[in-house]
Write an enzyme that holds these catalytic residues in place. Structure first.
Site, PDB file in Angstrom:
ATOM      1  N   CYS A  83      28.824  65.386  25.794  1.00 38.70           N
ATOM      2  CA  CYS A  83      30.043  64.622  26.041  1.00 38.70           C
ATOM      3  C   CYS A  83      29.743  63.232  26.598  1.00 38.70           C
ATOM      4  CB  CYS A  83      30.925  65.360  27.039  1.00 38.70           C
ATOM      5  SG  CYS A  83      31.484  66.966  26.459  1.00 38.70           S
TER       6      CYS A  83
ATOM      7  N   GLU B  42      31.240  61.789  29.094  1.00 35.96           N
ATOM      8  CA  GLU B  42      31.211  61.804  30.559  1.00 35.96           C
ATOM      9  C   GLU B  42      29.821  62.170  31.075  1.00 35.96           C
ATOM     10  OE1 GLU B  42      35.354  63.568  29.538  1.00 35.96           O
ATOM     11  OE2 GLU B  42      33.389  63.391  28.587  1.00 35.96           O
TER      12      GLU B  42
ATOM     13  N   CYS C 156      36.318  67.854  29.725  1.00 38.87           N
ATOM     14  CA  CYS C 156      36.240  69.267  29.359  1.00 38.87           C
ATOM     15  C   CYS C 156      35.742  70.082  30.556  1.00 38.87           C
ATOM     16  CB  CYS C 156      35.315  69.456  28.153  1.00 38.87           C
ATOM     17  SG  CYS C 156      33.556  69.234  28.528  1.00 38.87           S
TER      18      CYS C 156
ATOM     19  N   CYS D 299      32.174  69.198  31.735  1.00 42.94           N
ATOM     20  CA  CYS D 299      32.113  67.926  32.453  1.00 42.94           C
ATOM     21  C   CYS D 299      32.731  68.045  33.849  1.00 42.94           C
ATOM     22  CB  CYS D 299      32.806  66.829  31.655  1.00 42.94           C
ATOM     23  SG  CYS D 299      31.886  66.373  30.172  1.00 42.94           S
TER      24      CYS D 299
END
Length: 128
Positions: free
Chosen positions: A57, A59, A89, A92
């Site tokens: 991801c 992040e 998500c 994260c």
């Protein structure tokens, strides 16, 4: 130290969101994230999607850059797909929480301005 406002952080994330094929098996940049640390440093990252599902991801990419640079305390974070704001998500959120600051602010929307604290997204988080 200058405080980075949400509009600036959002703009940095949007500017980083540049979807592209890297190879036949890797697609990058469909999601971008920007975070600011307690020192006022901004880090960005993009998502990396792979054919073998070992991507990551945006992040976590930004968080990895932050850690590589020797910083560790996130104060604000935003993720976007194009101009759309996305919530982190579960993976994260977990990683952010394990970094130790339950008061990280997550941008939900710009107009009107709405943010939530990470501890609101993980209200019954276990403590090691």
């Amino acid at each position: 130290m200058e405080t980075i406002n949400w509009q600036t952080l959002y703009a940095r994330a949007v500017a980083s969101c540049q979807p592209r094929d890297v190879s036949n098996s890797v697609y990058a940049g469909s999601v971008a994230a920007a975070l600011v640390t307690s020192r006022g440093t901004v880090f960005t990252g993009v998502s990396v999607d792979t054919a073998c599902s070992l991507g990551f991801c945006a992040e976590r990419n930004a968080l990895g850059s932050m850690l590589t640079a020797g910083e560790q305390t996130v104060t604000r974070i935003v993720a976007v797909r194009g101009r759309e704001i996305l919530m982190p998500c579960g993976a994260c959120r977990e990683f952010l929480r394990q970094l130790g600051n339950p008061d990280v602010e997550v941008l939900v929307q710009l107009a009107p301005l709405v943010s939530v604290k990470l501890k609101e997204l993980l209200p019954r988080y276990w403590q090691a």
